[in-house]
Design a protein around this motif. Structure first.
Motif, short mmCIF file in Angstrom:
data_model
loop_
_atom_site.label_atom_id
_atom_site.label_comp_id
_atom_site.label_asym_id
_atom_site.label_seq_id
_atom_site.Cartn_x
_atom_site.Cartn_y
_atom_site.Cartn_z
N PRO A 129 0.89 -1.05 -0.03
CA PRO A 129 0.12 0.00 0.03
C PRO A 129 0.98 1.25 0.05
O PRO A 129 0.28 2.33 -0.74
CB PRO A 129 -0.74 -0.06 1.32
N GLU A 130 1.98 1.55 0.60
CA GLU A 130 2.77 2.54 0.64
C GLU A 130 3.58 2.83 -0.44
O GLU A 130 4.05 3.90 -0.66
CB GLU A 130 3.92 2.54 2.09
N TRP A 131 3.25 1.85 -1.46
CA TRP A 131 3.92 2.13 -2.88
C TRP A 131 2.91 2.37 -3.83
O TRP A 131 3.39 2.09 -4.84
CB TRP A 131 5.08 1.02 -3.19
N ARG A 132 1.73 2.76 -3.62
CA ARG A 132 0.76 2.81 -4.54
C ARG A 132 0.81 3.82 -5.75
O ARG A 132 0.27 4.03 -6.65
CB ARG A 132 -0.71 2.79 -3.91
N ARG A 133 1.65 4.77 -5.31
CA ARG A 133 2.01 5.93 -6.24
C ARG A 133 3.07 5.48 -7.01
O ARG A 133 3.63 6.32 -7.88
CB ARG A 133 2.21 7.42 -5.24
N TYR A 134 4.00 4.36 -6.68
CA TYR A 134 5.17 4.13 -7.54
C TYR A 134 4.95 2.54 -7.69
O TYR A 134 5.76 1.79 -7.26
CB TYR A 134 6.39 4.41 -6.83
N ASN A 135 4.12 2.08 -8.35
CA ASN A 135 3.76 0.76 -8.42
C ASN A 135 3.45 0.02 -9.82
O ASN A 135 3.18 -0.80 -10.19
CB ASN A 135 2.40 0.43 -7.57
N ARG A 136 4.12 1.10 -10.81
CA ARG A 136 3.95 0.63 -12.25
C ARG A 136 5.19 -0.15 -12.67
O ARG A 136 6.27 0.39 -12.57
CB ARG A 136 4.04 1.88 -13.24
N LEU A 137 5.16 -1.41 -13.21
CA LEU A 137 6.15 -2.10 -13.33
C LEU A 137 6.23 -2.20 -14.96
O LEU A 137 5.22 -2.27 -15.65
CB LEU A 137 6.05 -3.67 -13.12
N LEU A 138 7.60 -1.73 -15.31
CA LEU A 138 7.55 -1.85 -16.91
C LEU A 138 7.38 -3.25 -17.48
O LEU A 138 7.49 -4.22 -16.78
CB LEU A 138 9.01 -1.26 -17.36
N PRO A 139 7.14 -3.45 -18.81
CA PRO A 139 6.95 -4.81 -19.15
C PRO A 139 8.34 -5.87 -18.99
O PRO A 139 9.09 -5.32 -19.06
CB PRO A 139 6.47 -4.57 -20.73
N PRO A 140 7.90 -7.04 -19.05
CA PRO A 140 9.09 -8.08 -18.73
C PRO A 140 9.97 -8.12 -19.91
O PRO A 140 9.63 -7.79 -21.15
CB PRO A 140 8.50 -9.36 -18.52
N VAL A 141 11.24 -8.13 -19.62
CA VAL A 141 12.20 -8.12 -20.59
C VAL A 141 12.65 -9.71 -20.67
O VAL A 141 13.07 -10.31 -19.78
CB VAL A 141 13.63 -7.32 -20.36
N ALA A 142 12.72 -10.42 -21.85
CA ALA A 142 12.89 -11.80 -22.01
C ALA A 142 14.50 -11.89 -22.12
O ALA A 142 15.52 -11.13 -22.47
CB ALA A 142 12.33 -12.43 -23.13
N ASN A 143 14.92 -13.01 -21.43
CA ASN A 143 16.38 -13.54 -21.33
C ASN A 143 17.31 -12.52 -20.76
O ASN A 143 18.52 -12.43 -21.23
CB ASN A 143 16.97 -13.73 -22.96
N GLN A 144 16.85 -11.74 -19.76
CA GLN A 144 17.76 -10.98 -18.93
C GLN A 144 17.82 -11.30 -17.55
O GLN A 144 16.99 -10.97 -16.82
CB GLN A 144 17.65 -9.47 -19.20
N ALA A 145 18.60 -12.19 -17.33
CA ALA A 145 18.54 -12.71 -15.61
C ALA A 145 20.14 -13.30 -15.55
O ALA A 145 20.74 -13.80 -16.58
CB ALA A 145 17.82 -13.94 -15.60
N LEU A 146 20.39 -12.91 -14.10
CA LEU A 146 21.71 -13.49 -13.72
C LEU A 146 21.50 -14.62 -12.37
O LEU A 146 20.57 -14.31 -11.58
CB LEU A 146 22.59 -12.34 -13.22
N ASP A 147 21.77 -15.58 -13.08
CA ASP A 147 21.64 -16.93 -11.92
C ASP A 147 22.90 -16.74 -10.99
O ASP A 147 23.88 -16.69 -11.33
CB ASP A 147 21.69 -18.22 -12.49
#
Length: 236
Positions: free
Chosen positions: A166-184
């Protein structure tokens, strides 16, 4: 008679397989710690240390953190091959109403990112963003609230949970997922036998449950530290 009973007890009392084995020493590989909650948090108090200790408990062997890679039995972090304990997928959080809606909107814009993050170079080279580094995950989040950047670029699992608070409701937009960008991130042992044991323990139901619990604990800690920082700012 007493000596006989003592020997009998030693034969009948179960002893873990690792009880008489030397402790293992583990050292970090790289500086990236996706769930580092606070600037003052040292490696021995963080997410990685908690998992390494739990892994040792599950294996029945003590694992201590060391500082000399050449003398270490285990390495953890961005190592290959490894028993993965965390997959850090890139994500970005922005202001709900006025922030960027697409990754391309970060062109020439400042984004908050934790120092050492592998995602910073990708955003700079792919979208032309300008990285502003912070020493902890919580501080990157506060950077967004202070308008020091247009987005926080961090780990997907962390930002998804932050966006739901709730405290992040003014900052809760997530940009679309990016494929194949992960570090294991994982754990690698020099001894193949120890490596197999690590992989078996980590993939067991008990291992998976323990890792999930520790991961959630540190996500909650990042959220708490961000809350404390925000509350401190509101008081000034």
């Amino acid at each position: 008679m007493k000596k006989f009973l003592l020997r009998l007890m030693m034969l009948t009392v179960p002893v873990s397989a690792g009880a008489f084995e030397n402790p293992l020493t583990a050292v970090p590989e790289g500086d990236y710690r996706p769930l580092k909650a606070a600037e003052a948090e040292v490696m021995t108090d963080g997410f990685e240390a908690a998992w390494i200790a739990a892994l040792g408990d599950l294996m029945g062997r003590e694992i201590t953190l060391g500082k000399k890679p050449g003398q270490a039995d285990l390495r953890f972090g961005a190592v290959h091959p490894r028993a993965i304990y965390y997959s850090s997928r890139i994500a970005a959080l922005t202001a709900a109403s006025s922030g960027p809606a697409q990754w391309k909107d970060l062109s020439s814009e400042t984004f908050c990112v934790m120092a050492g993050s592998p995602h910073a170079d990708f955003v700079v080279s792919t979208y032309g963003g300008v990285a502003r580094e912070y020493p902890s995950a919580a501080q990157t989040l506060i950077g967004l609230k202070l308008d020091e950047c247009q987005a926080v670029v961090a780990d997907e699992v962390l930002l998804q949970q932050i966006a739901s608070l709730p405290e992040w409701r003014r900052y809760n937009r997530l940009l679309p997922p990016v494929a194949n960008q992960a570090l294991d991130l994982g754990v690698k042992a020099g001894d193949p036998t120890v490596q197999r044991q690590i992989e078996q323990v980590a993939s067991s139901p008990a291992g998976k449950a323990k890792l999930a619990s520790i991961t959630q604990q540190w996500i909650d800690e990042v959220a708490f530290q961000a809350y404390v920082l925000a509350d401190t700012l509101d008081c000034h």
